[in-house]
Enzyme design. Structure first.
Site, short mmCIF file in Angstrom:
data_model
loop_
_atom_site.label_atom_id
_atom_site.label_comp_id
_atom_site.label_asym_id
_atom_site.label_seq_id
_atom_site.Cartn_x
_atom_site.Cartn_y
_atom_site.Cartn_z
N TYR A 100 0.83 -1.20 0.00
CA TYR A 100 0.00 0.00 0.00
C TYR A 100 0.87 1.25 0.00
CZ TYR A 100 -4.30 -2.53 1.21
OH TYR A 100 -5.39 -3.34 1.20
N TYR A 136 -0.74 -9.95 0.59
CA TYR A 136 0.33 -9.41 1.45
C TYR A 136 0.27 -10.01 2.85
CZ TYR A 136 -3.36 -6.12 3.00
OH TYR A 136 -4.53 -5.57 3.47
N ARG A 149 -3.13 -11.78 3.72
CA ARG A 149 -4.40 -11.40 3.13
C ARG A 149 -4.46 -11.86 1.68
NH1 ARG A 149 -7.84 -7.75 4.41
NH2 ARG A 149 -9.13 -9.54 3.86
N HIS A 178 -7.33 -8.36 -2.60
CA HIS A 178 -8.65 -7.78 -2.33
C HIS A 178 -8.65 -6.30 -2.65
CE1 HIS A 178 -6.31 -7.08 1.34
NE2 HIS A 178 -7.03 -5.98 1.48
N HIS A 183 -10.73 -2.85 -1.26
CA HIS A 183 -11.65 -2.32 -0.26
C HIS A 183 -12.67 -1.40 -0.93
CE1 HIS A 183 -9.08 -3.37 3.31
NE2 HIS A 183 -8.13 -3.31 2.41
#
Ligand SMILES: [Fe+2]
Lengths: 208, 241
Positions: free
Chosen positions: B107, B146, B156, B159, B161
């Site tokens: 991120y 990640y 995770r 995905h 959000h």
């Protein structure tokens, strides 16, 4: 077999996670140039009617530590008690007040802060007036479904005493968890509203 | 049928409970008192509206809205779908905000410390407003999986959000979209906070080969359902019935 009902299920909630700001407040996390201004930072302009106020506070976890990654949204009526929404059928709200705000908690102190106006009273389902209030919605890492609560005002004792929603709180000792306390700060009425997710001072959260 | 009734009660057995110890952060961030049930008042039945004029032309193009020197690295995809309510009616004018990691699972956030590389051409955020039929779409790259600090080796799945505004504050929702066929979905403590398998499957976007852009991008279809309202037909029922 019986006939099928035509309903869908609501999409299940998932946590906003630690990086919610990338989507909601990219400029605040230094992702600049995608869009100019993050939504919801400014509620009040020079034309907005109503008493200018500040609301601020922190969101605490069960260990008493403030959440530094929380994101808060507020939704409120205008000074006359009208919502700026197509679903509002009782009249036309102040065109200079959207009534929705969004702020991240400070990354170091956990404090959030909104500059807004004090809302007017709006009716409960049966027509009785509710006390002035602001809807507050909290998301963060570790919160699986956003938490809804309400902020009421400490200087509205009479209205609070007859509010049909506050009256529904069976444990009267918990009512104060929804009441923000007023003080003057830098010449502005400032209401402090700390939210406790769990523990002895747990805030009343609503299933709306 | 108008929009005037109150909302169907939220099915809390379909959503994750607040206290989910396998997702450790929830332990101290979950209310322990029961939520106070509140029949919708005007405060919950109303909500903010976001006009299409609020959006810029690249807001739904994550390939280009942060690019500095070229396109971001990664599998090019289109994500599209509809926002519906529980009555299966489209929700027009819904604001969707989405954010994601880059192709390496990193991120762009000052508190992110994962060692995967930052992509100089990828910001990871976008937004869209649904049209009259509740449709939205955006272009991006497929995010990577990640690792995250929960267990010593928790990952995770890929995905995206999503934050969604419908027509009322009672419909406010944040959720996540997963990708069809990803085996990582079924070992993720955050996915597993949702107790019902078919509820999890509601968050898995379908690979759509029909809408793939030839020689360009794969397509994934992701519909989102917000709470629905009672019809007013029953709102004027006689007292005591
Ligand atoms: Fe994530």
């Amino acid at each position: 077999m019986v006939q099928k009902l035509p309903f869908l299920k609501e999409s299940p909630s998932q946590t906003a996670g630690p990086y919610v700001h990338i989507g909601t407040n990219p400029n605040w996390v230094e992702i600049t140039g995608v869009w100019k201004e993050d939504l919801g930072l400014v509620l009040v302009g020079p034309e907005t009617k109503g008493e200018r106020i500040v609301i601020k506070g922190r969101v605490f976890d069960g260990a008493g530590d403030p959440l530094k990654d929380a994101l808060l949204e507020i939704w409120q009526a205008d000074a006359e008690g009208l919502y700026n929404s197509p679903q509002e059928k009782r009249g036309k709200a102040d065109p200079n007040f959207v009534g929705w705000g969004r702020q991240p908690a400070d990354g170091t102190t956990g404090e959030y802060r909104f500059e807004t106006i004090k809302p007017g009273r709006v009716p409960y389902k049966d027509g009785r007036l509710m006390a002035p209030h602001i809807t507050v919605w909290i998301v963060a890492r570790g919160i699986n479904t956003g938490l809804h609560t309400r902020l009421y005002f400490s200087d509205e004792e009479a209205a609070n005493a007859e509010c049909p929603v506050l009256a529904r709180i069976a444990h009267k000792a918990r009512v104060p968890t929804l009441i923000a306390t007023r003080a003057e700060e830098n010449g502005l009425p400032t209401y402090t509203f700390d939210i406790h997710i769990q523990g002895e001072k747990e805030t009343v959260f609503f299933d709306i | 049928m108008s929009d005037q009734g109150s909302f169907y009660q939220r099915d809390r057995s379909w959503h994750p409970p607040a206290f989910t110890p396998s997702y450790k952060t929830s332990v101290l961030r979950s209310p322990q008192q029961p939520l106070l049930s509140l029949e919708n008042t005007i405060s919950e039945l109303t909500g903010p509206v976001f006009g299409h004029d609020k959006l810029g032309p690249l807001d739904n193009d994550l390939l280009r809205n942060f690019a500095k020197t070229g396109d971001p690295i990664g599998q090019r995809i289109v994500v599209y779908g509809r926002v519906l309510d529980e009555n299966a009616r489209p929700v027009p004018g819904a604001l969707l905000e989405f954010w994601q990691a880059n192709a390496g699972g990193r991120y762009r956030h000052k508190k992110e410390t994962y060692l995967a590389a930052i992509d100089p051409n990828f910001g990871g955020c976008g937004r869209a407003i649904t049209d009259e039929e509740g449709r939205y779409w955006f272009r991006t790259i497929k995010p990577g999986a990640y690792p995250w600090p929960n267990g010593v080796n928790d990952w995770r799945p890929a995905h995206i959000h999503f934050s969604v505004f419908g027509h009322a504050f009672a419909q406010r929702l944040i959720t996540q979209m997963y990708f069809e066929g990803d085996p990582m979905i079924w070992q993720d403590p955050i996915v597993a906070t949702i107790p019902d398998k078919s509820a999890i499957e509601q968050l898995v976007a379908a690979l759509d080969r029909q809408n793939t852009l030839p020689m360009d991008a794969l397509a994934y279809k992701f519909d989102i359902v917000l709470r629905g309202r009672r019809s007013t037909m029953f709102e004027n029922r006689m007292e005591g019935n």
